[in-house]
Design an enzyme around this catalytic site. Sequence first.
Site, PDB file in Angstrom:
ATOM      1  N   PHE A  64     -28.084  15.023 -11.563  1.00 16.77           N
ATOM      2  CA  PHE A  64     -28.508  13.859 -12.341  1.00 16.77           C
ATOM      3  C   PHE A  64     -27.733  13.741 -13.659  1.00 16.77           C
ATOM      4  O   PHE A  64     -28.004  12.849 -14.455  1.00 16.77           O
ATOM      5  CB  PHE A  64     -30.013  13.892 -12.579  1.00 16.77           C
ATOM      6  N   ASP A 305     -26.854  16.774  -2.014  1.00 14.02           N
ATOM      7  CA  ASP A 305     -25.785  17.029  -2.988  1.00 14.02           C
ATOM      8  C   ASP A 305     -25.390  15.719  -3.662  1.00 14.02           C
ATOM      9  O   ASP A 305     -24.207  15.423  -3.862  1.00 14.02           O
ATOM     10  CB  ASP A 305     -24.573  17.693  -2.319  1.00 14.02           C
TER      11      ASP A 305
END
Length: 423
Positions: A64, A305
Site C-alpha cells: 500500500f 502481491d
Amino acid sequence: MTKLLIKNGRLVNPASNFDGIADILVEDGKIKEIAENITAEADKVIEAGGLVVAPGLVDVHVHFREPGQTHKEDIHTGALSAARGGFTTVVMMANTNPTISTVPVLEEVLASAAKEDINIKSVATITTNFDGKHLTDFPALLEAGAAGFSDDGIPLSDSAMVRSAMQEAVKYDTLISLHEEDPALTGVLGINDGEVSHKCGFTGAPTVSEYSMVARDAMIAYDTKARVHFQHMSAKESVEVIKFVKSLGANITSEVTPQHFSITEQEILTVGTNAKLNPPLRREEDRLAAIKGLQDGTIDVIATDHAPHTHEEKDQELTKAPSGMTGLETSLQLGLTHLVDEEYLTLSQLLEKMTLNPANLYGLDAGYLTEGGPADIVIFDDKKKVVIENDFASKANNTPFINQELTGKVMYTICDGNVVYEG
C-alpha cells in the site's frame, strides 16, 4: 450498528465444508444466525438469490506504499481497492520508505490502517532497513502489533542470517515470509530468462534463481522448525521442492499469485511493462505446475502481491521500468476464470485458498462464517462475464488484464457487519 439480513444466497464456507442455500442475520458486527429461512426485522435486506455468499477474502501480500510512496498508492486507496475486490482483511508488506523496521514507523502505519473500513495488518522487516545483516527487534515489533516478518522485495542472500531469523521466529512463535530470488543468478529482474527475454536481447531472471533459494531456506526451516512462508512461487521446481520438504515434516507454506496461474511470459510481448513482475511470469509448464500445486495442497494460499506503480514509472523501457502489478480488484475473477471455470478447483477449494488458509497463516480471526463469528462477508456473482475496464479504486492501473473478459463480479463486501462496497 446496522442489522443486516442476507437472504437466499449460496453459502460457501470452506471452514465447515458447507455449500448450500442459507440466510445470514448480522447484528452488532457479528453473525447472529445462519439458517435456511430467517424471518427478522433488519435495517437492510440483501436479496442474494443466484449469488455466492462467502467469507470475506483475505490477502496476506499487498503493497500500500505508505509511508513514502503515496504517489503510487496509500492505505486509504489500497483499502478501497481491496473492498472492491471482495477483501475484508489484508496484510501489508514492509518495503515502504522508511521501511517498517522500527516500532514508531509500525505504529504510524497501523494508526493509519485503523481508520479504514476493512481490517489491515502489517508485517515488519526481518532485517533493519533491508540491510540483510541486522535483525530487527522481533519482540518489540510483535508487541506493537506486527503480524509477522518479511523483507519482501529483497531476498536474504546470507544463509546464516536466514537461520538466525528463523531461530528468532521460533523463539517468539511468529511467521517469517520470504521472497526467493538469488541476485547472483539473475540478469534483468522481472522478465523470465527464456524465449521472450532472449527475443528482447538480454538475460532475464532464470527459474534456478528462485528454486535454489527455496531449496536452501526450506531445509533451514526444516532444521530450525520455524514457521516459514514462501511468497509468490513461480517456478515448477519450486513447487516440487516445497512438496518434498513438506513431506519431511517442515512447517512451511507457500503462495501463488493470480497472475502466475493465469498468464505466462508471452504476455510481455503484448502488454509490455505491465507484465513485468518479480518473480517474473514464467513458461506454460510453470503455470500448470502452480495449478497442480494448488490442487494437491502443496501451495496453500492465493495472494495478489498488489504492487501499484504510476503510469510514468511503467512507461519506460522494459529493462528500466519497475516490476509489479495491481491485483486486488481482479484476483477473485482470475481464480474463477482460470481455476473454477476450467475445472481445476471447485469454488470451495478456490475460496479456501483465498479465505481460510491465508487467515490461518497469520492467526487472523477471519476466513470463516459461523454464528458468533465476525461478519466479514463477500457476495458475488460467480457466473457473470465482465470486461475489465480502466476504472479501478486503486490509484494505479498497472495490470495486464485491462480489456480481458473474466468471470465474476463482486456485488457486496461487508466488513464488521457494515457494507463497505456495493457493486
